[in-house]
Design an enzyme around this catalytic site. Sequence first.
Site, PDB file in Angstrom:
ATOM      1  N   ASN A  10    -106.060  64.849 -60.694  1.00 12.00           N
ATOM      2  CA  ASN A  10    -107.370  63.802 -60.693  1.00 12.00           C
ATOM      3  C   ASN A  10    -106.994  62.766 -60.225  1.00 12.00           C
ATOM      4  OD1 ASN A  10    -109.425  62.641 -61.393  1.00 12.00           O
ATOM      5  ND2 ASN A  10    -109.453  62.907 -63.389  1.00 12.00           N
ATOM      6  N   HIS A 182    -120.005  65.067 -64.485  1.00 11.48           N
ATOM      7  CA  HIS A 182    -119.283  65.633 -65.688  1.00 11.48           C
ATOM      8  C   HIS A 182    -119.365  67.286 -65.676  1.00 11.48           C
ATOM      9  CE1 HIS A 182    -119.940  61.424 -67.736  1.00 11.48           C
ATOM     10  NE2 HIS A 182    -118.700  61.563 -67.170  1.00 11.48           N
ATOM     11  N   ARG A 243    -122.089  51.182 -67.566  1.00  6.91           N
ATOM     12  CA  ARG A 243    -123.280  51.408 -66.778  1.00  6.91           C
ATOM     13  C   ARG A 243    -124.725  51.423 -67.330  1.00  6.91           C
ATOM     14  NH1 ARG A 243    -120.752  56.247 -65.032  1.00  6.91           N
ATOM     15  NH2 ARG A 243    -118.911  55.914 -63.710  1.00  6.91           N
TER      16      ARG A 243
END
Length: 401
Positions: A10, A182, A243
């Site tokens: 990742n 996600h 966010r």
Amino acid sequence: MSPTHVLVLNSGSSSVKYQLLDMRDSSRLATGLVERIGEQTSRIKHTAAATGDTREQNGPIADHQAALKAVAEELARDGLGLDSPELAAIGHRVVHGGMFFSEPTVIDDAVLTEIERLIPVAPLHNPANLTGIRTAMALRPDLPQVAVFDTAFHTTMPEQAARYAIDTKIADRHRIRRYGFHGTSHAYVSRETARLLGRAPEDVNVIVLHLGNGASASAVRGGRCVDTSMGLTPLEGLVMGTRSGDLDPAVIFHLERVGGMSMDEIDTLLNKRSGLFGLCGDNDMREIQRRIDEGDAQARLAFDIYIHRLKKYIGAYYAVLRVDAIAFTAGVGENAAPVREAAVAGLEGLGLAVDGDLNAVRGDGPRLISPAGARVAVAVVPTDEELEIATQTYALVGKGS
Ligand code: ADP
């Protein structure tokens, strides 16, 4: 015997997270993290699962190439190097796959080009993912490398959920639509929720609430995503750590025209300095809970705004699904009992309730927290994105290779 190990990578803009799994029993062989790539204070932290030993090295790591070389060296010290005959494939997390990639995909030049073409809609993530892939391919050009996309699970969303109500020609020209993110987590958690209920994924409708630092909700009907809260980018939807989630788009015009802010400043404001952090100066739910316990009104309001938005999405997805279960996952969802309790409080009319004792239990595995006999199951289902990436990668290339 066929190789059974899968390395999951990742690659972020300044970090690389990795896990090596043995797919015979899905066990971890090694896990680690390279942080602050490109700085003087880079660090690699490696844990060998066999012994539980953790090694840490500090010192500058110039770029992703150097980072992956350091990862390969650490793995080699445990006899698990990239040249190991046991290694079947490398699975890469790729954030944005657009409409093009609905499945995990073996990476070739055409795939690299397409991931590159998506950079304008994922400027923060796809370049780093690409660098990681290119570096890994240079190290092991003969090994199958697979891209697993965060958006893939959401490509089943119907058009009425995926489109924004703007001029269709303009939207199509600029590939503006709701992609969702996600997805690897939503796929894994919705399946695990069905398993917890002892039912087939095709027979269960689940609202998945992935509440981490980033947060998103999804409506999953019979194993297929039919709506999700993130959109063109991960900015839409729930209140997150930093966010804003949903807001009137005119706020942006106002900040530019009246507030005198540049587009880059507004981008940073909404992505990095909003959400819980913008509301109360903290984005860690543990800290917010501690402040609430001390009577801090600002932290209380931030929490209430977070919960109010979450409830609105739960309500919205009742209009999309005949709901069988709600699953809480990720850092906040798995650990913050007060968030779970508050999110369903007052929603008894929807068949929702949590049992206080069950909700308070801390545990590692999937578990029900709704009272016995409840119409809708409420569950805590830990996510495992690395396992899901490894499973999808191995299913594609591992067997028989
Ligand atoms: P991401 O992968 O999006 O960075 P995670 O899923 O790891 O995030 O979630 C991180 C967040 O989880 C932290 O910012 C914190 O708010 C929350 N968290 C972690 N542990 C706890 C806990 N014990 N109680 C409450 N919140 C927690």
